[in-house]
Write an enzyme that holds these catalytic residues in place. Structure first.
Site, PDB file in Angstrom:
ATOM      1  CG  ASP A  79       7.954   7.976  10.241  1.00  0.00           C
ATOM      2  OD1 ASP A  79       7.905   8.898   9.254  1.00  0.00           O
ATOM      3  OD2 ASP A  79       7.442   8.343  11.193  1.00  0.00           O
ATOM      4  CG  ASN A 153      12.787   7.686  16.137  1.00  0.00           C
ATOM      5  OD1 ASN A 153      12.633   8.840  15.586  1.00  0.00           O
ATOM      6  ND2 ASN A 153      12.036   6.655  15.631  1.00  0.00           N
ATOM      7  CB  THR A 194       6.119  11.285  17.687  1.00  0.00           C
ATOM      8  OG1 THR A 194       7.356  11.315  16.912  1.00  0.00           O
ATOM      9  CG2 THR A 194       5.475  12.555  18.248  1.00  0.00           C
ATOM     10  CB  ALA A 218       7.097  -2.251  32.098  1.00  0.00           C
TER      11      ALA A 218
END
Length: 302
Positions: A79, A153, A194, A218
Site C-alpha cells: 500500500d 491516508n 484502515t 493516546a
C-alpha cells in the site's frame, strides 16, 4: 462509490511502478511487463523503478511525465508504494491498479499469483472502479506557509520521541473544538481509516463515505474520542506546547514544529481512481485482511 465499467477499448499504454527497495522485486516486475507487452500494450516504467532494477528494454519516465503518457498505472508492491504514486497521479486521468507484493495490501488488492488471470481482462476494459479522496495540508508559521503536501491516508501530528505529550488546540471550520494533551492527532481519509487511525482506535469508514475522521493518539483525557466530521470541513491543529513535535503526510515528514505552528487540513480537490477486478467487494477485503472470519485455535493461532 464502486462502479463496473462496460466493455471499453483496451488501455494502450501501461505504466509500471514497483516497490524497488524490496528484495527480489526485479523478476516479478519484468515478468509482469512481458505479460502485458505480449497482449499488445505499450509499456513505460516509472523512472526510479527502472533505475533501481536495471530496466533497459522499456522506456522510463518520471511520474509527472508518466501521467501524461500512460493510460493506466499498475503498481507492484504494498500500500505504501501505491500511496506514493497515487499522490503523483492525483488529479490526472490515469487510474491505478494495485498488485500486492507487500504485506497487508488493502489497496494493492490483487495477489501476484492471480495477476495473470485477472489483469488481462482489466486492461481490456473489464473492471470495477472507485474514486478515492485525498487531503491537502499546509504548515503555517507566522502567517506564512512553510510546507504543504497531499496525503492519501492521513495527516498525523506526533510528539517527539524524546519529550512528553504534545498539547494541541483543534478547531473545525473556525469553531474551537478542544485542547488536547496526547501523543498526537490523526486526520484521516476513509482510505486511511484502515491504517494508523484504525490501530489508534478509530472507526473504519467505507471509501464511498464523504467524511474525515479525527483520532487522538493516546490522549491524556479518556473523553477525547475519535470523531467523524464532514468531508468539506477545514481542520486547524495548533501546537500550543511540546518540544520537537512533527507532522507526517503519509510518508512525508516535517519535524521540529514550534509552538504556534498551525497545520491546516482540508479535503483536496484532487482524487485518485482505483481499479479492481470484476466482482471486487470492499467487505470481502476487510474480512480477509482483518481476519474477521477466523477464530483462535487452542494454540492461539488464527
Amino acid at each position: 462509490m464502486t462502479s463496473r465499467a462496460n466493455a471499453t477499448s483496451p488501455f494502450k499504454t501501461v505504466a509500471l511502478v514497483g516497490r524497488y527497495s524490496a528484495a527480489n522485486i526485479a523478476a516479478p516486475l519484468l515478468e509482469l511487463a512481458s505479460c502485458i507487452a505480449a497482449r499488445g500494450h505499450d509499456i513505460v516504467f516509472e523512472r526510479e523503478t527502472a533505475l533501481n532494477i536495471g530496466v533497459q528494454d522499456y522506456p522510463a519516465l518520471p511520474p509527472d511525465e508518466m501521467a501524461r503518457h500512460a493510460d493506466v498505472a499498475v503498481v507492484l508492491g504494498g500500500d505504501g508504494t501505491l500511496l506514493g504514486i497515487g499522490r503523483h497521479l492525483a488529479g490526472a486521468s490515469v487510474p491505478v491498479i494495485g498488485v500486492n507484493h507487500g504485506r497487508l495490501g488493502f489497496m494493492t488488492d490483487i495477489p501476484f499469483e492471480d495477476v495473470h488471470n485477472v489483469l488481462p481482462d482489466m486492461l481490456a476494459g473489464q473492471y470495477e472502479a472507485e474514486t478515492r479522496s485525498l487531503l491537502q495540508a499546509q504548515v503555517v508559521r507566522d502567517d506564512e506557509t512553510i510546507f504543504s503536501a497531499l496525503a492519501f491516508n492521513d495527516v498525523v501530528v506526533n510528539r517527539s520521541g524524546f519529550s512528553g505529550m504534545v498539547e494541541l488546540a483543534v478547531s473545525v471550520d473556525g469553531f474551537f473544538m478542544y485542547n488536547q494533551r496526547s501523543d498526537g492527532l490523526i486526520v484521516s481519509t476513509p482510505t486511511g481509516s484502515t491504517a494508523y487511525a484504525l490501530s489508534a482506535g478509530g472507526p473504519i469508514l467505507h471509501p464511498a463515505l464523504s467524511g474525515l475522521v479525527l483520532v487522538p493518539i493516546a490522549p491524556h483525557a479518556l473523553s477525547n474520542r475519535p470523531i467523524v466530521i464532514p468531508h468539506d470541513a477545514e481542520v486547524v491543529i495548533q501546537v500550543t506546547s511540546g518540544r520537537d513535535a512533527s507532522v507526517n503526510f503519509d510518508m512525508q515528514s516535517l519535524t521540529s514544529l514550534l509552538p504556534g505552528d498551525r497545520i491546516v487540513v482540508r479535503r483536496s480537490e484532487r482524487t485518485v481512481r482505483l481499479l479492481h477486478p470484476v466482482g471486487y467487494n470492499y467487505y470481502a477485503t476487510l474480512r480477509k485482511k482483518l481476519h474477521w472470519h477466523e477464530y483462535p485455535t487452542e494454540d492461539n493461532r488464527l
